[in-house]
Design an enzyme around this catalytic site. Sequence first.
Site, PDB file in Angstrom:
ATOM      1  N   ASP A 123      70.074  52.944  45.219  1.00 35.48           N
ATOM      2  CA  ASP A 123      68.629  53.010  45.411  1.00 35.48           C
ATOM      3  C   ASP A 123      68.099  51.782  46.142  1.00 35.48           C
ATOM      4  OD1 ASP A 123      68.387  55.468  44.290  1.00 35.48           O
ATOM      5  OD2 ASP A 123      67.520  54.801  42.389  1.00 35.48           O
ATOM      6  N   THR A 172      60.077  54.656  37.318  1.00 37.18           N
ATOM      7  CA  THR A 172      61.341  54.800  36.591  1.00 37.18           C
ATOM      8  C   THR A 172      62.160  53.511  36.616  1.00 37.18           C
ATOM      9  OG1 THR A 172      62.499  55.612  38.563  1.00 37.18           O
ATOM     10  CG2 THR A 172      61.464  57.257  37.134  1.00 37.18           C
ATOM     11  N   ALA A 173      61.650  52.460  37.233  1.00 43.50           N
ATOM     12  CA  ALA A 173      62.423  51.226  37.411  1.00 43.50           C
ATOM     13  C   ALA A 173      61.914  50.128  36.469  1.00 43.50           C
ATOM     14  CB  ALA A 173      62.349  50.798  38.881  1.00 43.50           C
ATOM     15  N   TYR A 174      61.513  48.995  37.017  1.00 40.03           N
ATOM     16  CA  TYR A 174      61.118  47.831  36.215  1.00 40.03           C
ATOM     17  C   TYR A 174      59.960  48.182  35.274  1.00 40.03           C
ATOM     18  CZ  TYR A 174      60.691  42.713  35.559  1.00 40.03           C
ATOM     19  OH  TYR A 174      60.689  41.440  35.064  1.00 40.03           O
ATOM     20  N   ALA A 197      56.595  42.148  27.885  1.00 32.92           N
ATOM     21  CA  ALA A 197      56.499  41.201  26.767  1.00 32.92           C
ATOM     22  C   ALA A 197      55.160  40.469  26.767  1.00 32.92           C
ATOM     23  CB  ALA A 197      57.658  40.205  26.815  1.00 32.92           C
ATOM     24  N   ASP A 206      58.098  48.629  43.491  1.00 33.90           N
ATOM     25  CA  ASP A 206      57.162  47.793  42.750  1.00 33.90           C
ATOM     26  C   ASP A 206      57.090  46.397  43.344  1.00 33.90           C
ATOM     27  OD1 ASP A 206      59.536  46.417  41.764  1.00 33.90           O
ATOM     28  OD2 ASP A 206      59.722  47.976  40.267  1.00 33.90           O
ATOM     29  N   ASP A 221      55.654  37.862  30.193  1.00 32.46           N
ATOM     30  CA  ASP A 221      56.876  37.418  30.877  1.00 32.46           C
ATOM     31  C   ASP A 221      56.891  37.867  32.332  1.00 32.46           C
ATOM     32  OD1 ASP A 221      57.776  36.190  28.626  1.00 32.46           O
ATOM     33  OD2 ASP A 221      59.477  37.531  28.271  1.00 32.46           O
TER      34      ASP A 221
END
Length: 307
Positions: A67, A177-179, A201, A137, A166
Site C-alpha cells: 500500500d 483503515t490505517a493510522y 492516546a 493521512d 501522543d
Amino acid sequence: MAGLGLVLHPTRDVSEVVEIVERWAARHRKTLIVRAEDAHRVPSSVEPVPAGEVAVRADALISIGGDGTMLGALRMAVRDPKPVLGVHLGRLGFLVEVEPPHLPSALDRLSRQDFTVESHACLACDVCGDDVVAFNDIALVRQPGSGFVTATLAVDGQRYGYYRCDALVVSTPTGSTAYSYAAGGPLVSPAADAVVVTPSAPMAGISRAVVLSPEEKIRLELQPHSAAVAVEMDGLVIRDAATEGTVDISYRRDAGLVVRFDPLRHQERNQLKLSLLDLPFLPDQLRELLPEELRRERDQRELEPPC
C-alpha cells in the site's frame, strides 16, 4: 495504452515482477519507463526518466509493492491522475489487487481498458508553508520522551477545541483503515466523502474522533507549550522536531485513480483483512486453524486469475 510507468517498492526485491512486465511489454510493443534513480533495478529496455516525468509520460502506472508504494504512485500522478494498477508484494495490502501470478492477464485487461476505476480523494495540505498531498493521512506525532502534541483545531476559521495527545491523525476515507483506525477512529466507507480527525492516546482536550465535511477547511496549530513533533504524510516524515507552525488541510476529490478488475471480490477481501487485524494470530497461524478442505480451497482461489 502505449506507455506504462513502473513505481517500485524502495527496498523489496521486485525483479521477478519487473521481468513479467518487461516480457509482456516486449510482446505487445509497449514502452516502459521508470524513475532515473531506479534504473539499476530494471532491465536496460526500461527507459529511465526524471521522477517528475514518469506520470506525465505514462498512460498508466504499475505499482509494485504494498500500500505504501501504491500511495506513492497516486501522489506521483496527483496533478494529472492516471490509472494505477497495484501488484501485491506487501504484507496486508488494502489498495493493491493483483498477485504476481495473475499479472499477465491483468496487463492484457489493462491494455484493452477492460477495468473499472476507483476514485480516491486526497488531503491537500499546507504544512508551515510547504504544499503536500496525502491519500491516507497526515499526522502530528510526538517524539519519544519529549512530552505531548498540543494543538488547537479550527474548522472554517472557527476554533473548535484543543488536543493533548501522543499523535493527531487527519485521514481520508481510504486512510480510515490505517493510522486513524489504530488510534481508535471509525471506519469510513471509501464511497463516502469525509475527513476524520483522531487523537491517539489523548490526555486532555478533545478525546474522540471528529468526522468533518469535505467542504470544511481544517487548521491545526501547535501551541507554545507543545512538545517537538514530527509531521508525517502517508507515513513518511516530512518535517522533524517542529515546535511551532500550522497545518491547513482541505479535501480534494478524484485526485487518484485505482484500477479495479473485480471490485466486489476486492471489497470482500478487505473486509476479511480488517476482521483479522483484531485477532492475535499471525497469518500462518490463522491458516492452520482452517479445516484442510477450506485450506485447499483458499489456496486454489489465490491461484485463480482475476475475472
